[in-house]
Design an enzyme around this catalytic site. Structure first.
Site, PDB file in Angstrom:
ATOM      1  N   MET A 258       0.847  -1.191   0.000  1.00  0.00           N
ATOM      2  CA  MET A 258       0.000   0.000   0.000  1.00  0.00           C
ATOM      3  C   MET A 258       0.882   1.241   0.000  1.00  0.00           C
ATOM      4  SD  MET A 258      -1.375   0.203   3.957  1.00  0.00           S
ATOM      5  CE  MET A 258      -2.038   1.861   3.699  1.00  0.00           C
ATOM      6  N   CYS A 259       0.242   2.415  -0.065  1.00  0.00           N
ATOM      7  CA  CYS A 259       0.989   3.680  -0.049  1.00  0.00           C
ATOM      8  C   CYS A 259      -0.009   4.783   0.269  1.00  0.00           C
ATOM      9  CB  CYS A 259       1.692   3.901  -1.382  1.00  0.00           C
ATOM     10  SG  CYS A 259       0.561   3.882  -2.803  1.00  0.00           S
ATOM     11  N   GLY A 260       0.066   5.905  -0.435  1.00  0.00           N
ATOM     12  CA  GLY A 260      -0.879   6.986  -0.223  1.00  0.00           C
ATOM     13  C   GLY A 260      -2.157   6.817  -1.013  1.00  0.00           C
ATOM     14  N   GLY A 262      -2.160   4.378  -3.916  1.00  0.00           N
ATOM     15  CA  GLY A 262      -2.038   3.231  -4.811  1.00  0.00           C
ATOM     16  C   GLY A 262      -1.030   3.405  -5.926  1.00  0.00           C
ATOM     17  N   TRP A 287      -3.679   4.479   1.933  1.00  0.00           N
ATOM     18  CA  TRP A 287      -3.846   5.310   3.116  1.00  0.00           C
ATOM     19  C   TRP A 287      -4.947   6.354   2.942  1.00  0.00           C
ATOM     20  CZ3 TRP A 287      -3.190   4.807   7.949  1.00  0.00           C
ATOM     21  CH2 TRP A 287      -3.240   5.909   8.804  1.00  0.00           C
TER      22      TRP A 287
END
Length: 304
Positions: A258-260, A262, A287
């Site tokens: 995951m990240c901010g 995608g 996120w």
């Protein structure tokens, strides 16, 4: 299982030289963070690019019914986007971005679930350019030189590639994340730890309880932004990065990246798959979705 392959600049050039029956189409997927004023499409039209490239806008080919920035598109939206670029199912697509390996992993991942037969991620533009291979610097007026096509993908593997929000929350509530999964977050460490703000000001920083940080820059060459060439080298880089961060990815467990929003989660997803690990999926909402849908009790800041 990765739905695309890494392609070195030399192998790309060799492929262009020997392929005589199918089109090889470089796909420029350059994208910048929302707090960066640069215009990727304008730069594509007015600056340099790989010869015969088209420009793929990852802000346009997405789930337009979702309030979250970059969710995998449905089949209809995907087919329309590919058709507008004039792409065909038998094209050999080579995805790149002019930053290095920043947004192109997201683009190639977006195309991957629709099972395009010949799909590659160029590793990478900076290495290609430094080797002195050809670039196109003529001014363009369109994002593609191809006429509109009828691209038809009739199925999607997104259900196997994407982890939904409900699954993440279920793991948080049960406390089973670390016992059952490796969850890795590609954002910068200070955002993960809640010490720096998110690029989108309405969203608090912090992380999913039980997740581990894996800032995407740590899996790429610091100068070229390329992935290590071999799986063995990639695994060594991955192990070194996680060891410094105080944990190890368990190859026996499935992994969720995951990240901010995608985008950079696809960078670490590609790295983990390139290192030979299996069962790697993306939390597409990442996120941005998680932080807006849970209360503060389900947001962690300290690492354990």
């Amino acid at each position: 299982m990765s739905l695309y392959k890494l392609l070195s600049p030399k192998k790309f050039v060799d492929l262009v030289a020997r392929e005589t029956t199918r089109r090889i189409v470089p796909v420029d997927a350059t994208w910048y963070m929302p707090n960066d004023p640069r215009d990727a499409q304008k730069e594509f039209l007015e600056g340099e690019r790989l010869p015969n490239s088209v420009f793929f806008d990852i802000d346009a080919v997405k789930d337009k019914t979702s309030q979250y920035p970059h969710m995998v598109p449905d089949i209809k939206t995907f087919n329309e986007g590919m058709s507008k670029l004039g792409l065909k199912r038998d094209d050999i697509l080579v995805i790149y971005d002019r930053v290095g390996n920043f947004s192109s992993p997201r683009c190639v991942w977006t195309i991957g679930p629709f099972e395009h037969p010949n799909l590659y991620l160029l590793n990478n533009y900076n290495t290609y350019k430094s080797a002195g291979y050809p670039l196109d610097t003529t001014k363009k007026t369109n994002v593609t030189d191809f006429p509109v096509s009828e691209y038809v993908a009739d199925s999607s593997l997104a259900i196997d590639e994407v982890v939904p929000f409900e699954n993440i929350v279920g793991l948080v509530e049960s406390g089973d994340i670390r016992s059952k999964y490796n969850v890795v977050d590609a954002r910068a460490l200070d955002r993960f730890e809640g010490k720096a703000p998110e690029p989108r000001p309405i969203i608090p920083s912090g992380h999913v309880p039980g997740a581990h940080p894996l800032p995407f820059a740590q899996v790429l060459d610091p100068t070229t932004k390329a992935y290590p060439e071999t799986p063995e080298e990639m695994l060594a880089v991955l192990n070194e990065a996680t060891e410094k961060l105080g944990y190890k990815i368990d190859p026996k467990k499935p992994t969720i990246a995951m990240c901010g929003t995608g985008i950079t989660g696809c960078i670490i997803k590609t790295a983990i798959e390139h290192a030979g690990l299996k069962m790697v999926r993306l939390y597409d909402g990442s996120w941005t979705e998680y932080a807006q849908r849970v209360d503060a009790s389900k947001i962690a800041k300290n690492r354990d």
